[in-house]
Design a protein around this motif. Structure first.
Motif, PDB file in Angstrom:
ATOM      1  N   GLY A  12      41.844  39.235  44.120  1.00 17.67           N
ATOM      2  CA  GLY A  12      42.020  39.837  45.434  1.00 17.67           C
ATOM      3  C   GLY A  12      41.527  38.981  46.579  1.00 17.67           C
ATOM      4  O   GLY A  12      42.254  38.713  47.555  1.00 17.67           O
ATOM      5  N   ILE A  13      40.300  38.511  46.486  1.00 20.12           N
ATOM      6  CA  ILE A  13      39.702  37.739  47.587  1.00 20.12           C
ATOM      7  C   ILE A  13      40.439  36.409  47.776  1.00 20.12           C
ATOM      8  O   ILE A  13      40.600  35.935  48.906  1.00 20.12           O
ATOM      9  N   LEU A  52      45.366  45.413  50.999  1.00 20.81           N
ATOM     10  CA  LEU A  52      45.742  44.593  49.850  1.00 20.81           C
ATOM     11  C   LEU A  52      45.719  45.416  48.567  1.00 20.81           C
ATOM     12  O   LEU A  52      46.619  45.329  47.736  1.00 20.81           O
ATOM     13  N   TYR A  53      44.702  46.252  48.425  1.00 18.83           N
ATOM     14  CA  TYR A  53      44.576  47.070  47.227  1.00 18.83           C
ATOM     15  C   TYR A  53      45.814  47.947  47.039  1.00 18.83           C
ATOM     16  O   TYR A  53      46.398  48.012  45.960  1.00 18.83           O
ATOM     17  N   ALA A  69      48.793  47.630  44.131  1.00 19.40           N
ATOM     18  CA  ALA A  69      49.117  48.771  43.265  1.00 19.40           C
ATOM     19  C   ALA A  69      50.607  49.097  43.332  1.00 19.40           C
ATOM     20  O   ALA A  69      51.239  49.411  42.319  1.00 19.40           O
ATOM     21  N   LYS A 129      34.993  41.404  35.966  1.00 20.04           N
ATOM     22  CA  LYS A 129      34.988  42.364  37.079  1.00 20.04           C
ATOM     23  C   LYS A 129      36.141  42.084  38.025  1.00 20.04           C
ATOM     24  O   LYS A 129      36.740  42.992  38.547  1.00 20.04           O
ATOM     25  N   ARG A 130      36.389  40.770  38.289  1.00 25.32           N
ATOM     26  CA  ARG A 130      37.427  40.413  39.244  1.00 25.32           C
ATOM     27  C   ARG A 130      38.785  40.509  38.570  1.00 25.32           C
ATOM     28  O   ARG A 130      39.067  39.789  37.627  1.00 25.32           O
ATOM     29  N   LYS A 131      39.646  41.376  39.157  1.00 26.40           N
ATOM     30  CA  LYS A 131      40.972  41.555  38.569  1.00 26.40           C
ATOM     31  C   LYS A 131      41.914  40.558  39.222  1.00 26.40           C
ATOM     32  O   LYS A 131      42.015  40.514  40.450  1.00 26.40           O
ATOM     33  N   TYR A 133      45.902  38.804  39.451  1.00 27.07           N
ATOM     34  CA  TYR A 133      47.307  39.180  39.299  1.00 27.07           C
ATOM     35  C   TYR A 133      48.164  37.929  39.286  1.00 27.07           C
ATOM     36  O   TYR A 133      47.805  36.897  39.857  1.00 27.07           O
TER      37      TYR A 133
END
Lengths: 305, 111
Positions: free
Chosen positions: B26-27, B48-49, B53, B72-74, B76
């Motif tokens: 994400g970051i 962003l979340y 999704a 922890k960090r997802k 994509y």
């Protein structure tokens, strides 16, 4: 606002479109030396060093809140916000509050269209969530009309109880409608801002004071009606009606006192159903206990014999 | 005629898909979007979340197991369907720019 040894509480009702105004209020309090600790119907603050903080209050996406099914926010949403420089403070149902000291951190919600969808979905959920309460009031009114028609019970008392149910129903509908009107005004302004490529519109000045005033008027109306019923029952009705009314008021007050923290939180559907059943059983049981107590006080059972 | 879900992408969506030319968390996506847009576009983590999704539920991206920081960090990555959507969007924007170029050049000449 009430203060007590470094803790301050503030009655803070707001609509789903008022999150900017709510965030500004928290920034103001932080600058005054009061840091937000928790948020329910009351915002609770703890005494701290006055500091300049940025707050964002956002509608965290919940399951089924959008046309695409979005998973429950919770920890993943919070983690992403924390990586972007925000610290999670607290939440009230789907409203999550974050703060940061970093002026350069991007706002948590930057897409107006998405924010508009969240606000619309939150308003829809509010109406759907109120349907059981409204249905319950309507059923109670119909049941009492049936009693009235069959001649069972005191007609004046049944009429008084129905007046309270009708007033509660009206207050509920009026507050939902006021909420929807406020939300629609914001949505109209947001749509205009989206077309012009600007930021989401800020809440109007004084909006939180207006919400507080509206909520207090509604609560006051219901409280007056309940007090009116209490006075009527105590002064003009027989011992049975007096005992019933006092037992009802005490059992409801006890339910609100014991379950106040549970009532404010969001639960899954299954847990909500379980809590409703538990609440009704608790009400029935405590009503019976209180009725026996007041019945003994007003000699109801001696009169029956 | 009603619009199909994600038949066209908004500007933030387009840039997020561009940023997923390789797996990112994400970051990293937020930083990459700002880089690609030369600081013009900043996406908030909440926005962003929701976008990720929506992309995931439409099959445009898929989560990648992340090894670092206890998972922890997802992260994509873009799926083939996502790449196809991005290509369609890029071609659409190119056509729009080309269509407008002649008209805009004439307008500039007029003055």
């Amino acid at each position: 606002m009430s203060k007590d040894k470094g803790i301050k509480k503030e009655f803070l009702p707001f609509y789903s479109s008022d999150t900017d105004a709510v965030a500004e209020r928290f920034e103001q309090r932080a600058a005054e030396g009061w840091m937000l600790k928790s948020l329910g119907l009351f915002a609770e603050y703890a005494l701290c060093e006055p500091k300049k903080l940025r707050f964002n209050a956002v509608l965290c996406p919940v399951k089924g809140s959008n046309s695409a099914s979005i998973p429950l926010g919770g920890s993943e949403y919070i983690t992403l916000c924390e990586e972007a420089g925000w610290s999670f403070v607290c939440h009230r149902q789907e409203v999550y509050v974050f703060c940061t000291e970093d002026d350069s951190a991007p706002d948590i919600e930057t897409d107006i269209a998405q924010r508009m969808e969240s606000v619309k979905a939150a308003n829809k959920r509010l109406w759907l969530g109120s349907i059981p309460s409204m249905l319950l009031q309507v059923l109670n009114i119909l049941r009492r009309i049936g009693l009235h028609a069959s001649g069972a019970g005191s007609k004046a008392f049944i009429a008084a109880m129905n007046s309270i149910s009708i007033l509660t129903l009206v207050v509920l509908i009026v507050s939902l409608t006021a909420n929807t009107i406020g939300v629609r005004r914001w949505l109209a302004a947001a749509e205009l801002a989206a077309k012009e490529g600007g930021r989401a519109p800020a809440s109007l000045p004084g909006v939180l004071s207006r919400r507080k005033r509206t909520a207090l008027i509604m609560l006051g109306a219901v409280l007056l009606a309940v007090l009116g019923l209490l006075a009527y029952a105590l002064l003009l009705c027989g011992p049975v009606v007096r005992s019933v009314v006092l037992a009802m008021i005490c059992s409801h007050a006890l339910l609100a006192l014991i379950f106040r923290k549970t009532i404010g939180k969001k639960h899954s559907t299954a847990k909500t159903v379980l809590l409703v059943i538990l609440g009704m059983l608790f009400l029935a049981f405590t009503f019976l206990i209180f009725f026996i107590i007041f019945g003994l006080v007003f000699n109801v059972f001696e009169a029956a014999e | 005629m009603p619009k199909e879900a994600l038949s066209t992408l908004t500007e933030p969506m387009y840039y997020v898909l561009l940023a997923l030319n390789r797996p990112r968390c994400g970051i990293e996506i937020m930083a990459r979007v700002e880089e690609i847009s030369h600081g013009r576009l900043r996406i908030g983590p909440g926005t962003l979340y929701t976008m990720l999704a929506k992309f995931e539920s439409n099959g445009l991206i898929a989560p990648v197991p992340s090894a670092g920081e206890g998972g922890k960090r997802k992260s994509y990555e873009m799926t083939p369907a996502g790449a196809a959507q991005l290509t369609r969007e890029y071609e659409r924007l190119k056509r729009q720019a080309a269509d407008g170029k002649e008209v805009m050049e004439a307008l500039y000449e007029q003055g």
